[in-house]
Design a protein around this motif. Structure first.
Motif: not given
Length: 93
Positions: A7-9, A39-42, A61-69
């Protein structure tokens, strides 16, 4: 946890160029070679319709989780006298 995917963040700096690059890296890790979960945090600045469109497209795309900060509140660090300096581009040749 034997056999589970790595798992890459990934964290994207604000700005459309950073977002696109991080989304592409996430897609590369998930699909192309490494079979990661990602998981991509932005921090979305919501300053341009293009940025919002890129984020929405990546979410669909539902490829990865996106967390909007949420953006950082710096109102206690600046006042009406604070000067903001930004680079300018000129086409003077």
């Amino acid at each position: 946890m034997m056999g589970s995917k790595p798992h890459a963040v990934l964290f994207s700096s604000p700005g459309l160029g950073h977002l696109i690059t991080v989304f592409e890296l996430g897609k590369h890790l998930v699909i192309t070679h490494h079979n990661f979960q990602a998981t991509i945090m932005l921090i979305a600045s919501n300053t341009s319709p293009a940025e919002s469109q890129v984020i929405q497209s990546a979410m669909s795309l539902n490829l990865y989780d996106i967390v909007q900060l949420p953006p950082r509140d710096i109102s206690n660090l600046i006042d009406a006298e604070t000067v903001v300096v930004s680079p300018t581009c000129t086409n003077d040749a």
